[in-house]
Design an enzyme around this catalytic site. Structure first.
Site, short mmCIF file in Angstrom:
data_model
loop_
_atom_site.label_atom_id
_atom_site.label_comp_id
_atom_site.label_asym_id
_atom_site.label_seq_id
_atom_site.Cartn_x
_atom_site.Cartn_y
_atom_site.Cartn_z
N TYR A 13 -0.92 -0.69 -10.06
CA TYR A 13 -1.53 -2.23 -9.41
C TYR A 13 -2.46 -2.88 -10.27
O TYR A 13 -3.52 -2.10 -10.82
CB TYR A 13 -1.05 -2.39 -7.85
CG TYR A 13 -2.04 -0.76 -7.77
CD1 TYR A 13 -3.01 -0.97 -6.95
CD2 TYR A 13 -0.97 0.29 -6.85
CE1 TYR A 13 -4.20 0.55 -6.61
CE2 TYR A 13 -1.63 1.33 -7.05
CZ TYR A 13 -2.83 1.92 -6.32
OH TYR A 13 -3.29 2.37 -5.83
N TYR B 238 1.25 -1.29 -0.22
CA TYR B 238 0.36 0.30 -0.10
C TYR B 238 1.38 1.41 0.08
O TYR B 238 1.64 1.63 0.97
CB TYR B 238 -0.78 -0.04 1.12
CG TYR B 238 -1.76 -0.91 0.99
CD1 TYR B 238 -3.17 -1.37 -0.09
CD2 TYR B 238 -1.70 -2.39 1.79
CE1 TYR B 238 -4.51 -2.23 0.67
CE2 TYR B 238 -2.25 -3.85 1.80
CZ TYR B 238 -3.71 -2.95 1.00
OH TYR B 238 -4.42 -3.81 0.91
N SER B 239 0.31 1.96 -1.21
CA SER B 239 0.87 3.64 -1.35
C SER B 239 0.85 4.28 -0.08
O SER B 239 0.35 4.16 0.67
CB SER B 239 1.02 4.60 -2.22
OG SER B 239 0.98 3.54 -2.99
N CYS C 245 -0.03 6.61 -10.95
CA CYS C 245 -0.45 5.77 -9.63
C CYS C 245 -1.51 5.38 -9.36
O CYS C 245 -2.62 6.52 -10.23
CB CYS C 245 0.31 6.60 -8.35
SG CYS C 245 0.53 5.14 -7.17
N GLU D 224 3.73 3.81 -10.57
CA GLU D 224 3.71 2.34 -9.98
C GLU D 224 1.69 2.70 -10.35
O GLU D 224 1.25 2.79 -9.83
CB GLU D 224 4.30 3.26 -8.65
CG GLU D 224 4.36 1.95 -7.68
CD GLU D 224 4.86 3.12 -6.27
OE1 GLU D 224 5.69 1.82 -6.67
OE2 GLU D 224 3.95 3.03 -5.39
P1 FAD Z 1 -7.35 -10.29 -2.76
O1 FAD Z 1 -7.17 -11.07 -1.54
O2 FAD Z 1 -6.01 -10.84 -2.94
O3 FAD Z 1 -7.87 -10.69 -3.94
C1 FAD Z 1 -7.69 -10.04 -4.75
C2 FAD Z 1 -8.84 -10.21 -5.74
O4 FAD Z 1 -8.88 -11.16 -6.09
C3 FAD Z 1 -9.95 -9.36 -5.06
O5 FAD Z 1 -10.61 -7.92 -5.99
C4 FAD Z 1 -11.32 -9.84 -4.72
O6 FAD Z 1 -12.31 -9.60 -4.58
C5 FAD Z 1 -10.98 -11.00 -5.78
N1 FAD Z 1 -10.77 -12.23 -5.76
C6 FAD Z 1 -11.04 -13.27 -4.44
N2 FAD Z 1 -11.58 -14.38 -4.33
C7 FAD Z 1 -11.35 -14.83 -5.61
C8 FAD Z 1 -12.19 -15.86 -5.90
N3 FAD Z 1 -11.81 -16.45 -5.72
N4 FAD Z 1 -12.74 -16.10 -7.37
C9 FAD Z 1 -12.30 -14.35 -8.26
N5 FAD Z 1 -12.09 -12.97 -7.40
C10 FAD Z 1 -11.45 -13.24 -6.19
N6 FAD Z 1 -4.62 -0.39 -2.71
C11 FAD Z 1 -4.79 0.67 -2.67
O7 FAD Z 1 -6.04 -0.14 -2.00
N7 FAD Z 1 -4.17 0.95 -1.70
C12 FAD Z 1 -3.48 1.78 -2.61
O8 FAD Z 1 -2.51 2.41 -1.98
C13 FAD Z 1 -2.39 0.77 -2.76
N8 FAD Z 1 -1.14 0.41 -3.30
C14 FAD Z 1 -0.49 -0.21 -3.91
C15 FAD Z 1 0.75 -0.04 -3.89
C16 FAD Z 1 1.60 -1.05 -4.76
C17 FAD Z 1 3.01 -0.75 -5.07
C18 FAD Z 1 1.22 -2.15 -4.68
C19 FAD Z 1 1.54 -3.11 -6.09
C20 FAD Z 1 -0.40 -2.23 -4.78
C21 FAD Z 1 -1.21 -1.28 -4.12
N9 FAD Z 1 -2.05 -1.27 -3.85
C22 FAD Z 1 -3.13 -0.49 -3.39
C23 FAD Z 1 -2.93 -2.79 -4.12
C24 FAD Z 1 -3.34 -3.41 -2.44
O9 FAD Z 1 -1.66 -4.39 -2.63
C25 FAD Z 1 -3.88 -5.31 -3.01
O10 FAD Z 1 -3.45 -5.69 -4.08
C26 FAD Z 1 -5.58 -4.70 -2.76
O11 FAD Z 1 -5.92 -4.37 -1.38
C27 FAD Z 1 -6.07 -5.95 -2.61
O12 FAD Z 1 -6.11 -7.01 -1.75
P2 FAD Z 1 -6.25 -7.92 -1.31
O13 FAD Z 1 -5.88 -8.59 0.02
O14 FAD Z 1 -7.83 -7.02 -0.51
O15 FAD Z 1 -7.77 -8.84 -2.48
#
Ligand code: FAD
Length: 379
Positions: free
Chosen positions: A379, A157-158, A337, A377
């Site tokens: 994602y 997360y940024s 971003c 950046e």
């Molecule tokens: P996950 O559990 O990883 O799931 C990912 C997606 O898959 C979700 O949409 C979920 O609904 C879906 N999913 C889950 N299970 C299934 C299934 N069985 N079938 C289909 N789909 C499914 N995010 C922000 O909100 N703010 C930020 O500032 C931010 N900064 C970032 C900076 C960087 C450098 C990077 C790489 C990413 C950033 N992100 C940011 C994104 C963040 O890292 C996560 O990827 C995001 O919050 C989703 O993670 P999660 O664990 O909630 O979802």
């Protein structure tokens, strides 16, 4: 291991502000970019104005009148981080994270916003210091559903606060997190079993809850060394997080070793006005620093582009492409971003604009990359 950091906070008020809040209206001039009768290609400006709006927000300061109190910055005691030549990196690894504490979780968007985005303040006690533009890794509690018996994977997360944090003492970091929700494509109904693990953990957390953090990481989105540089910042949704940090450093904090005298221009794309993030902060900078800040929004469900279609952030950039290209030619840094999907549309627009100007985009892009003006950046 990082030393605990501390900083004292004080603040001062200058009386009088005649600057009125407004959004960008356009530049004057041909060979140089002029705004409010100042050139942005060669003559950096000094900061004059100071801001109180956010102080009221942060400290719940009782101010008799914003008009009277006008321009205020928070004076912080510089952290040792100000003297470092390189940003802190990977102080805590994914396998040995730091256990931090949630301080605050607030919904950032209005009722008509599609989806939810939260403002999350985390107390790291000064133990996980960072620079603006870096990210934290968050390891959500529980087992990795794909590999039962092993912990969940880290999510990045940024960081949306300056190194001083929203507390101005170097002990907190703020994240701006969009809750990932899964809708079944056939029924259109939410399926909570498939909701995003980490974003839901963060948005559901309460003050006092513990959170495992790793990092900080990332060097791509750091601010340039030159505090009089031009920064063009393009964001969709939570992509605004690092820019909130930059802008607080530029316009909210009084740091003796960082006096911003350049131009910061934010293009923010979201669905509608209820989805705008940190709009109050940005609007207050516009009012107090009209010579140094520009702010343009693209609300896809409310604004129309020149062809009558939905207004996306690339349409807004195109509207100002002449100025944007001149600023880039003058050495401006451009940052992107947000969601990955934003880049193809933006790149296609920039390429088309370049061609219309008789320029070769691929050559221009490699020059921007070579000069370290191009920061992405997504994602
Ligand atoms: P996950 O559990 O990883 O799931 C990912 C997606 O898959 C979700 O949409 C979920 O609904 C879906 N999913 C889950 N299970 C299934 C299934 N069985 N079938 C289909 N789909 C499914 N995010 C922000 O909100 N703010 C930020 O500032 C931010 N900064 C970032 C900076 C960087 C450098 C990077 C790489 C990413 C950033 N992100 C940011 C994104 C963040 O890292 C996560 O990827 C995001 O919050 C989703 O993670 P999660 O664990 O909630 O979802």
């Amino acid at each position: 291991m990082a030393q605990a950091l501390s900083a004292q906070v004080s603040w001062s008020v200058q009386i009088g502000s005649d600057a009125s809040a407004r959004k960008t209206t356009g530049f004057k001039g041909h060979n140089s970019i002029c705004f409010n009768n100042k050139s942005w290609l060669s003559t950096p400006l000094n900061l004059k104005a100071k801001n109180i709006q956010q102080l009221k927000y942060q400290f719940k300061v009782q101010c008799t009148s914003l008009q009277q109190a006008g321009k205020t910055k928070v004076s912080v005691t510089p952290l040792e981080l100000e003297n470092a030549k390189e940003p802190p990196l990977h102080l805590y690894k994914n396998k040995q994270p730091y256990t931090a504490t949630i301080v605050k979780v607030e919904r950032l968007v209005g009722p008509a916003a599609p989806g939810e985005t939260c403002h999350i303040v985390i107390d790291h006690g000064g133990n996980v210091p960072y620079w603006e533009g870096q990210s934290y890794g968050i390891i959500p509690p529980g087992d990795n559903p794909k590999k039962p018996g092993t912990p969940n994977n880290v999510r990045l997360y940024s960081i949306a606060s300056t190194r001083y944090g929203d507390s101005f003492n170097g002990k907190t970091a703020t994240l701006c997190v969009r809750r990932a929700v899964y809708y079944d494509p056939e029924t259109g109904k939410e399926d909570p079993s498939k909701n995003g693990i980490c974003s839901n953990f963060l948005c559901d957390s309460k003050p006092g809850d513990k959170v495992q953090i790793a990092g900080p990481s990332g060097k791509i989105m750091l601010l340039p060394e030159d505090p009089s540089a031009t920064h063009i910042m393009i964001a969709t949704g939570t992509g605004v997080a690092p820019y909130r940090a930059y802008l607080r450093r530029m316009f909210m904090e009084d740091v003796p070793t960082y006096r911003f005298g350049g131009l910061a221009w934010l293009f923010l794309g979201v669905a509608n006005s209820d989805s705008l993030l940190y709009d109050d902060e940005f609007t207050s900078y516009l009012r107090d620093y009209p010579d140094n800040f520009r702010y343009d929004t693209a609300l896809s469900r409310e604004h129309k582009n020149k062809s009558g279609g939905k207004m996306y952030v690339q349409d807004k950039i195109e509207e100002y492409s002449d100025e944007v290209f001149k600023l880039l030619d003058g050495g401006a840094h451009i940052y992107f971003c947000g969601l990955k999907g934003m880049m193809p549309g933006i790149q296609a627009t920039l390429k088309r604009v370049a061609e219309e100007r008789g320029e070769n985009w691929d050559e221009k892009l490699s020059r921007l990359k070579k000069n370290k003006q191009w920061h992405v950046e997504v994602y």
